[in-house]
Motif scaffolding. Structure first.
Motif, PDB file in Angstrom:
ATOM      1  N   PRO A  17       0.823  -1.216   0.000  1.00  0.00           N
ATOM      2  CA  PRO A  17       0.000   0.000   0.000  1.00  0.00           C
ATOM      3  C   PRO A  17       0.854   1.261   0.000  1.00  0.00           C
ATOM      4  CG  PRO A  17      -0.950  -1.627   1.454  1.00  0.00           C
ATOM      5  CD  PRO A  17       0.366  -2.195   1.014  1.00  0.00           C
ATOM      6  N   GLY A  18       0.450   2.201  -0.861  1.00  0.00           N
ATOM      7  CA  GLY A  18       1.188   3.449  -0.999  1.00  0.00           C
ATOM      8  C   GLY A  18       2.163   3.447  -2.152  1.00  0.00           C
ATOM      9  N   ASP A  19       2.533   2.268  -2.665  1.00  0.00           N
ATOM     10  CA  ASP A  19       3.444   2.189  -3.803  1.00  0.00           C
ATOM     11  C   ASP A  19       2.743   2.623  -5.086  1.00  0.00           C
ATOM     12  OD1 ASP A  19       5.533   1.346  -2.247  1.00  0.00           O
ATOM     13  OD2 ASP A  19       5.421  -0.764  -2.833  1.00  0.00           O
ATOM     14  N   THR A  20       3.551   2.998  -6.072  1.00  0.00           N
ATOM     15  CA  THR A  20       3.022   3.489  -7.344  1.00  0.00           C
ATOM     16  C   THR A  20       3.196   2.442  -8.443  1.00  0.00           C
ATOM     17  OG1 THR A  20       5.147   4.539  -7.839  1.00  0.00           O
ATOM     18  CG2 THR A  20       3.453   5.896  -6.765  1.00  0.00           C
ATOM     19  N   ILE A  21       2.172   2.334  -9.286  1.00  0.00           N
ATOM     20  CA  ILE A  21       2.199   1.397 -10.413  1.00  0.00           C
ATOM     21  C   ILE A  21       1.803   2.152 -11.680  1.00  0.00           C
ATOM     22  CG2 ILE A  21       1.232  -0.710 -11.424  1.00  0.00           C
ATOM     23  CD1 ILE A  21       0.588  -1.689  -8.615  1.00  0.00           C
ATOM     24  N   LEU A  22       2.600   2.003 -12.721  1.00  0.00           N
ATOM     25  CA  LEU A  22       2.247   2.492 -14.049  1.00  0.00           C
ATOM     26  C   LEU A  22       1.648   1.326 -14.822  1.00  0.00           C
ATOM     27  CD1 LEU A  22       2.434   4.701 -16.308  1.00  0.00           C
ATOM     28  CD2 LEU A  22       4.652   3.662 -16.916  1.00  0.00           C
ATOM     29  N   GLU A  23       0.439   1.508 -15.333  1.00  0.00           N
ATOM     30  CA  GLU A  23      -0.155   0.452 -16.157  1.00  0.00           C
ATOM     31  C   GLU A  23      -0.133   0.899 -17.613  1.00  0.00           C
ATOM     32  OE1 GLU A  23      -3.926  -2.581 -16.638  1.00  0.00           O
ATOM     33  OE2 GLU A  23      -4.180  -0.793 -15.378  1.00  0.00           O
TER      34      GLU A  23
ATOM     35  N   PHE B 239      -7.822  -3.810 -13.723  1.00  0.00           N
ATOM     36  CA  PHE B 239      -6.629  -3.990 -12.888  1.00  0.00           C
ATOM     37  C   PHE B 239      -6.397  -2.766 -12.011  1.00  0.00           C
ATOM     38  CE2 PHE B 239      -2.165  -3.077 -12.077  1.00  0.00           C
ATOM     39  CZ  PHE B 239      -1.810  -4.205 -11.332  1.00  0.00           C
ATOM     40  N   ALA B 240      -6.531  -1.584 -12.592  1.00  0.00           N
ATOM     41  CA  ALA B 240      -6.281  -0.359 -11.825  1.00  0.00           C
ATOM     42  C   ALA B 240      -7.204  -0.276 -10.617  1.00  0.00           C
ATOM     43  CB  ALA B 240      -6.459   0.860 -12.725  1.00  0.00           C
ATOM     44  N   GLU B 241      -8.468  -0.653 -10.810  1.00  0.00           N
ATOM     45  CA  GLU B 241      -9.396  -0.613  -9.673  1.00  0.00           C
ATOM     46  C   GLU B 241      -8.990  -1.601  -8.596  1.00  0.00           C
ATOM     47  OE1 GLU B 241     -14.079  -1.321  -8.496  1.00  0.00           O
ATOM     48  OE2 GLU B 241     -13.548  -0.975 -10.605  1.00  0.00           O
ATOM     49  N   ARG B 242      -8.622  -2.817  -9.012  1.00  0.00           N
ATOM     50  CA  ARG B 242      -8.208  -3.823  -8.013  1.00  0.00           C
ATOM     51  C   ARG B 242      -6.982  -3.330  -7.244  1.00  0.00           C
ATOM     52  NH1 ARG B 242      -8.411  -9.643  -6.882  1.00  0.00           N
ATOM     53  NH2 ARG B 242     -10.332  -9.580  -8.077  1.00  0.00           N
ATOM     54  N   ALA B 243      -6.004  -2.802  -7.957  1.00  0.00           N
ATOM     55  CA  ALA B 243      -4.777  -2.342  -7.303  1.00  0.00           C
ATOM     56  C   ALA B 243      -5.066  -1.145  -6.393  1.00  0.00           C
ATOM     57  CB  ALA B 243      -3.736  -1.984  -8.351  1.00  0.00           C
ATOM     58  N   ALA B 244      -5.924  -0.226  -6.849  1.00  0.00           N
ATOM     59  CA  ALA B 244      -6.254   0.948  -6.031  1.00  0.00           C
ATOM     60  C   ALA B 244      -6.996   0.542  -4.769  1.00  0.00           C
ATOM     61  CB  ALA B 244      -7.079   1.933  -6.853  1.00  0.00           C
ATOM     62  N   ARG B 245      -7.874  -0.428  -4.882  1.00  0.00           N
ATOM     63  CA  ARG B 245      -8.587  -0.903  -3.694  1.00  0.00           C
ATOM     64  C   ARG B 245      -7.639  -1.553  -2.697  1.00  0.00           C
ATOM     65  NH1 ARG B 245     -14.001  -0.609  -3.811  1.00  0.00           N
ATOM     66  NH2 ARG B 245     -15.049  -0.302  -5.835  1.00  0.00           N
ATOM     67  N   ALA B 246      -6.508  -2.050  -3.211  1.00  0.00           N
ATOM     68  CA  ALA B 246      -5.496  -2.649  -2.332  1.00  0.00           C
ATOM     69  C   ALA B 246      -4.482  -1.612  -1.855  1.00  0.00           C
ATOM     70  CB  ALA B 246      -4.775  -3.776  -3.071  1.00  0.00           C
ATOM     71  N   GLY B 247      -4.772  -0.328  -2.087  1.00  0.00           N
ATOM     72  CA  GLY B 247      -3.939   0.728  -1.540  1.00  0.00           C
ATOM     73  C   GLY B 247      -2.824   1.223  -2.442  1.00  0.00           C
ATOM     74  N   ARG B 248      -2.710   0.700  -3.656  1.00  0.00           N
ATOM     75  CA  ARG B 248      -1.685   1.193  -4.579  1.00  0.00           C
ATOM     76  C   ARG B 248      -2.191   2.430  -5.305  1.00  0.00           C
ATOM     77  NH1 ARG B 248      -1.416  -3.650  -2.028  1.00  0.00           N
ATOM     78  NH2 ARG B 248       0.262  -5.011  -2.802  1.00  0.00           N
TER      79      ARG B 248
ATOM     80  N   ASP C 136      -9.399   7.484  -5.057  1.00  0.00           N
ATOM     81  CA  ASP C 136      -8.471   8.547  -5.423  1.00  0.00           C
ATOM     82  C   ASP C 136      -7.090   8.000  -5.757  1.00  0.00           C
ATOM     83  OD1 ASP C 136      -7.539   7.808  -2.972  1.00  0.00           O
ATOM     84  OD2 ASP C 136      -7.815   9.764  -2.010  1.00  0.00           O
ATOM     85  N   GLY C 137      -6.956   6.680  -5.784  1.00  0.00           N
ATOM     86  CA  GLY C 137      -5.662   6.076  -6.099  1.00  0.00           C
ATOM     87  C   GLY C 137      -5.517   5.725  -7.563  1.00  0.00           C
ATOM     88  N   MET C 138      -6.458   6.165  -8.403  1.00  0.00           N
ATOM     89  CA  MET C 138      -6.420   5.873  -9.837  1.00  0.00           C
ATOM     90  C   MET C 138      -6.386   7.166 -10.626  1.00  0.00           C
ATOM     91  SD  MET C 138      -9.447   2.978 -10.096  1.00  0.00           S
ATOM     92  CE  MET C 138      -9.475   2.988 -11.898  1.00  0.00           C
ATOM     93  N   GLU C 139      -5.596   7.163 -11.690  1.00  0.00           N
ATOM     94  CA  GLU C 139      -5.682   8.220 -12.690  1.00  0.00           C
ATOM     95  C   GLU C 139      -5.443   7.590 -14.053  1.00  0.00           C
ATOM     96  OE1 GLU C 139      -2.433  11.052 -13.173  1.00  0.00           O
ATOM     97  OE2 GLU C 139      -1.355  10.025 -11.544  1.00  0.00           O
ATOM     98  N   VAL C 140      -5.955   8.232 -15.087  1.00  0.00           N
ATOM     99  CA  VAL C 140      -5.835   7.699 -16.434  1.00  0.00           C
ATOM    100  C   VAL C 140      -5.536   8.839 -17.382  1.00  0.00           C
ATOM    101  CG1 VAL C 140      -8.334   7.866 -16.829  1.00  0.00           C
ATOM    102  CG2 VAL C 140      -6.970   6.301 -18.235  1.00  0.00           C
ATOM    103  N   SER C 141      -4.696   8.571 -18.387  1.00  0.00           N
ATOM    104  CA  SER C 141      -4.378   9.620 -19.358  1.00  0.00           C
ATOM    105  C   SER C 141      -4.247   9.016 -20.747  1.00  0.00           C
ATOM    106  CB  SER C 141      -3.089  10.351 -18.970  1.00  0.00           C
ATOM    107  OG  SER C 141      -1.978   9.467 -18.982  1.00  0.00           O
ATOM    108  N   LEU C 142      -4.540   9.833 -21.748  1.00  0.00           N
ATOM    109  CA  LEU C 142      -4.334   9.454 -23.143  1.00  0.00           C
ATOM    110  C   LEU C 142      -2.870   9.715 -23.471  1.00  0.00           C
ATOM    111  CD1 LEU C 142      -7.484  10.907 -24.966  1.00  0.00           C
ATOM    112  CD2 LEU C 142      -6.887   8.488 -24.700  1.00  0.00           C
ATOM    113  N   THR C 143      -2.044   8.715 -23.217  1.00  0.00           N
ATOM    114  CA  THR C 143      -0.597   8.872 -23.340  1.00  0.00           C
ATOM    115  C   THR C 143       0.015   7.654 -24.009  1.00  0.00           C
ATOM    116  OG1 THR C 143      -0.579  10.144 -21.268  1.00  0.00           O
ATOM    117  CG2 THR C 143       1.549   9.321 -22.059  1.00  0.00           C
ATOM    118  N   ASP C 144       0.835   7.891 -25.012  1.00  0.00           N
ATOM    119  CA  ASP C 144       1.613   6.830 -25.636  1.00  0.00           C
ATOM    120  C   ASP C 144       2.677   6.367 -24.639  1.00  0.00           C
ATOM    121  OD1 ASP C 144       3.924   5.719 -27.316  1.00  0.00           O
ATOM    122  OD2 ASP C 144       2.429   6.065 -28.876  1.00  0.00           O
TER     123      ASP C 144
END
Length: 384
Positions: free
Chosen positions: A168-174, A182-191, A216-224
Motif C-alpha cells: 500500500p502506498g506504492d506506485t504502479i504504471l499500467e 486492474f487499476a481498480e483492483r490495485a487501487a482498492r489494495a492501496g496502490r 483517489d488512487g487511480m488516474e488515467v491519461s491518453l498517453t503513448d
C-alpha cells in the motif's frame, strides 16, 4: 492444395465435402480434432492459396465454404503449423500488397492512436454486451474449468498485482489500462495507479469507474507509452505489447526500463506464437492483422526476452496458460451470441460486423486450442 494439406496434417483430420458432393478425408494419421468442412465452390481454395488466412475468411463471408464448427479447423492449422509450412499463408503477389498495407499501419505515434481506436473505440456499449462485469478483455486464469469467468478474471488480475510485489502506498504504471479492471483492483489494495491508454472510449469509462468507486488512487491519461514520464515502483501491462509491433519492441522495453525504479518489477501478460513459426508469421499478414488489429503482431518469446535482458530487465517466473485463453474465448463467444440474439449489440455497425467478430473469436479459440500460440505472464525485474 488439398494434397499439401493432407500431407501436413500430422495430427487430427478434416472430413471435407467437395463441390461435386464427393467426401474426402484429409490427414487422420495422428490423434487430434476432426474438423468438418463443406467446400461449396473451389474458389475457397484459390482464396486460401492467394490470400492466406485473410483470404480464407473472405471465402467464408462469400459462402465459398462452411462448417458446423470452424474452431477444430483453426485448431488443426495451428496444431500442425510446422508441418503445413506456408499452407494458409498469402501467395506472393497478394502477400506483397497485404504486407505494404500492414506496413503503412505500423505503430509510429500517429498510427498507434489510430490503430488502437480502430479496435477499442468501437464503443463501450459493444464490449459491455459480452465481456464479464469487470470489463476485462484479456485471458482469464482458471483454477477449474467450471469457474465463473468473472472469478477467473479476478484471479488473473490478482496474479499480476502479486507479481509487482508492491505494498500500500506504492506506485504502479499500467501500460495499456483497458477499461480499468486492474487499476481498480490495485487501487482498492492501496496502490496508486496511473493508467495509460490511447482509446478515448476507454479513458471515459475508466474516469466514470473511478468516480463510481470513489477511488483517489487511480488516474488515467491518453498517453503513448513512449511519452510516459516519472518513476514507479512497478509496472503492469496486460496484453498490450501485441499492439506494439516488432519494430517497436525495443522502444516498449526502453520505456519499461526507464520508468521503473532500480529493483522494480514489471508484470506482463503477453501472447506469443511458437518461435519456430514466427518468421513465416511475421513475414505475412494474417486475418487478424488485416481485419481486427491493424499494426498488431504476436511475440516471439525468444526474441522479446533477449531484448528485455539486454536492457537490464531480468526475465523471471514465466507461466504459460494458453488453454485458459481458449476457454475465455469460448465464454466470450457464448456471451456474444446471446447478446446478438437478445438484440443487445449496438445497431450502428455495418452488415456483417457481428459475423466478423464471431469468426475472430472462433479463429483465436482454435489457435489457442492448437497450441501454436500461447498466453503467458512473466515478471521483468530491473537490476539495481
Amino acid at each position: 492444395m488439398l494434397g499439401r494439406i493432407d500431407q501436413g496434417l500430422e495430427f487430427g483430420a478434416i472430413e471435407a465435402t467437395l463441390p461435386s458432393g464427393r467426401a474426402v478425408r484429409l490427414g487422420g494419421r495422428g490423434e487430434g480434432p476432426v474438423a468438418v468442412v463443406v467446400l461449396h465452390r473451389w474458389r475457397a481454395m484459390l482464396r486460401l492459396a492467394t490470400g492466406g488466412s485473410a483470404g480464407w475468411y473472405e471465402a467464408w463471408v462469400s459462402g465459398d465454404w462452411s462448417s458446423p464448427d470452424p474452431v477444430p479447423l483453426f485448431d488443426l492449422f495451428m496444431r500442425n503449423g510446422r508441418a503445413l509450412g506456408n499452407v494458409g499463408r498469402a501467395g506472393r503477389l497478394t502477400g506483397i500488397v497485404r504486407r505494404f498495407a500492414h506496413w503503412s499501419r505500423r505503430n509510429h505515434r500517429a498510427n498507434a492512436r489510430r490503430n488502437i481506436q480502430f479496435h477499442y473505440d468501437l464503443g463501450n456499449d459493444f464490449y459491455r454486451a459480452w465481456l464479464d462485469p469487470s470489463m476485462t478483455y484479456s485471458s482469464a486464469l482458471f483454477a477449474d474449468p467450471a469457474d465463473p469467468l468473472e472469478a477467473a478474471q479476478g484471479r488473473k488480475l490478482q496474479a499480476i498485482l502479486d507479481r509487482t510485489e508492491t505494498k500500500p502506498g506504492d506506485t504502479i504504471l499500467e501500460i495499456g489500462c483497458g477499461w480499468g479492471s486492474f487499476a481498480e483492483r490495485a487501487a482498492r489494495a492501496g496502490r496508486r495507479v496511473h493508467g495509460l491508454t490511447l482509446s478515448s472510449e476507454q479513458k471515459r469509462f475508466v474516469e466514470q469507474r473511478m468516480a463510481d468507486a470513489k477511488l483517489d488512487g487511480m488516474e488515467v491519461s491518453l498517453t503513448d507509452y513512449r511519452d510516459a514520464t516519472g518513476s514507479y515502483d512497478a509496472i503492469a501491462s496486460i496484453e498490450m505489447v501485441e499492439a506494439v509491433g516488432q519494430e517497436y519492441w525495443p522502444a516498449y522495453l526502453d520505456a519499461i526500463a526507464a520508468r521503473l525504479k532500480p529493483g522494480g518489477r514489471a508484470a506482463l501478460q503477453y501472447i506469443a506464437i511458437d518461435d519456430a513459426l514466427f518468421d513465416a508469421y511475421a513475414n505475412n499478414v494474417d486475418f487478424i492483422q488485416a481485419y481486427i488489429f491493424p499494426g498488431g503482431l504476436l511475440l516471439s518469446t525468444k526474441r522479446f526476452r533477449a531484448l528485455a535482458e539486454a536492457r537490464g530487465l531480468a526475465w523471471q517466473d514465466e507461466h504459460r496458460f494458453g488453454q485458459d485463453y481458449a476457454e475465455t474465448l469460448y465464454r466470450w463467444r457464448l456471451a456474444f451470441d446471446a447478446a446478438e440474439t437478445a438484440d443487445d449489440l449496438p445497431d450502428n455497425f455495418p452488415p456483417g460486423f457481428a459475423n466478423l467478430w464471431r469468426y475472430y473469436l472462433m479463429y483465436c479459440e482454435g489457435g489457442f486450442r492448437g497450441g501454436g500460440i500461447h498466453v503467458a505472464q512473466v515478471t521483468l525485474v530491473k537490476r539495481a
